[in-house]
Scaffold this motif. Structure first.
Motif, PDB file in Angstrom:
ATOM      1  N   ARG A   1       0.841  -1.194   0.000  1.00 50.59           N
ATOM      2  CA  ARG A   1       0.000   0.000   0.000  1.00 50.59           C
ATOM      3  C   ARG A   1       0.877   1.244   0.000  1.00 50.59           C
ATOM      4  N   SER A   2       0.356   2.310  -0.556  1.00 45.22           N
ATOM      5  CA  SER A   2       1.175   3.495  -0.824  1.00 45.22           C
ATOM      6  C   SER A   2       1.251   4.455   0.367  1.00 45.22           C
ATOM      7  N   VAL A   3       2.217   5.348   0.256  1.00 47.54           N
ATOM      8  CA  VAL A   3       2.443   6.433   1.215  1.00 47.54           C
ATOM      9  C   VAL A   3       2.599   7.719   0.426  1.00 47.54           C
TER      10      VAL A   3
ATOM     11  N   LEU B   1       2.883  13.281   6.715  1.00 52.45           N
ATOM     12  CA  LEU B   1       3.218  11.935   6.255  1.00 52.45           C
ATOM     13  C   LEU B   1       1.965  11.092   6.406  1.00 52.45           C
ATOM     14  N   LEU B   2       1.476  10.537   5.295  1.00 57.36           N
ATOM     15  CA  LEU B   2       0.177   9.860   5.279  1.00 57.36           C
ATOM     16  C   LEU B   2       0.296   8.530   4.547  1.00 57.36           C
ATOM     17  N   ALA B   3      -0.218   7.471   5.174  1.00 55.52           N
ATOM     18  CA  ALA B   3      -0.107   6.132   4.592  1.00 55.52           C
ATOM     19  C   ALA B   3      -1.431   5.408   4.671  1.00 55.52           C
ATOM     20  N   GLU B   4      -1.678   4.562   3.678  1.00 53.45           N
ATOM     21  CA  GLU B   4      -2.748   3.582   3.801  1.00 53.45           C
ATOM     22  C   GLU B   4      -2.177   2.406   4.574  1.00 53.45           C
ATOM     23  N   ASN B   5      -2.630   2.245   5.813  1.00 52.77           N
ATOM     24  CA  ASN B   5      -2.039   1.234   6.683  1.00 52.77           C
ATOM     25  C   ASN B   5      -3.025   0.865   7.787  1.00 52.77           C
ATOM     26  N   PRO B   6      -3.734  -0.256   7.655  1.00 56.41           N
ATOM     27  CA  PRO B   6      -4.711  -0.638   8.674  1.00 56.41           C
ATOM     28  C   PRO B   6      -4.099  -1.176   9.958  1.00 56.41           C
TER      29      PRO B   6
END
Length: 229
Positions: free
Chosen positions: A29-31, A42-47
């Motif tokens: 998944r991207s950041v 700083l933003l990430a798709e990270n569950p």
């Protein structure tokens, strides 16, 4: 009669390693890392609530990564040790994103050219300047190559789509709320999904803080306040 050893040209070997690393990174998944008027987001798709893609390296330096967790976590820890040693031996202001990026680039390039398997990672090193004009964003690839970015940078499997959706966005002139929502929309558009707040990981390097350390994580409540429905 002995059999001739199997030969692979250096060009083919490097191509195979690059293809291997790119495939591994593309599965992640991207950041996205974006400047805003008072700092850097700083933003990430990270569950995952514990396996962080975003971290603090030093007072004004943040770290974001995609790819194999154990590999980029090893690099994060090495970066913290590098920063602590340099800050202790010289001065805290001598710890810079450029110096850390150079150290990471040498490590990644060394692994890529000499080891049988390259690191399946991409990194962003971000440094918060005392004034907006001195903010720094560096993107590092699996082979140690470095790109100096200005407004924002995306890494991971959907990086090209995210970059395209943010084309022309001057994030450094926007508020945190505006930049956060641009980032969430870009991550969602790249995956063609609406991302829930608990599927995001976010932090800021905050220029307005009076503390020496500027890194601050955004919990679900803080992200919910920033989101525009």
């Amino acid at each position: 009669m002995s059999q001739a050893p199997f030969y692979v040209s250096p060009e083919q070997l490097m191509k195979d390693r690059a293809d291997f690393a790119r495939k591994g990174i593309a599965r992640g998944r991207s950041v996205v890392v974006m400047r805003f008027d008072a700092g850097i987001l700083l933003l990430a798709e990270n569950p995952s609530p514990t396996l962080h893609k975003i971290a603090e390296i030093y007072d004004r330096i943040g770290f974001a990564a995609v790819g194999k967790y154990n590999e980029f976590e090893t690099l994060r820890q090495a970066g913290v040790r590098y920063a602590d040693l340099r800050g202790y031996s010289y001065d805290r202001t001598d710890v810079t994103a450029r110096g850390l990026t150079n150290a990471y680039a040498q490590t990644l390039a060394g692994v890529f050219t000499t080891e049988s398997k390259p690191f399946e990672v991409e990194l962003v090193v971000a440094e918060l300047g005392l004034i907006p004009e001195t903010d720094q964003l560096y993107r590092l690839s699996y082979d140690g190559s470095v790109i100096d970015e200005t407004e924002h940078v995306a890494i991971g499997g959907q990086a090209d789509a995210i970059t395209a959706s943010l084309a022309g966005v001057r994030s450094s002139q926007m508020t945190l709320r505006e930049v956060f929502n641009h980032g969430v929309a870009a991550l969602g558009a790249a995956t063609q999904a609406t991302l829930a707040t608990d599927a995001l990981e976010a932090a800021v390097l905050d220029r307005t803080t009076t503390k020496q350390r500027t890194f601050r994580r955004l919990d679900d409540a803080a992200m919910s306040e920033l989101r525009e429905d």
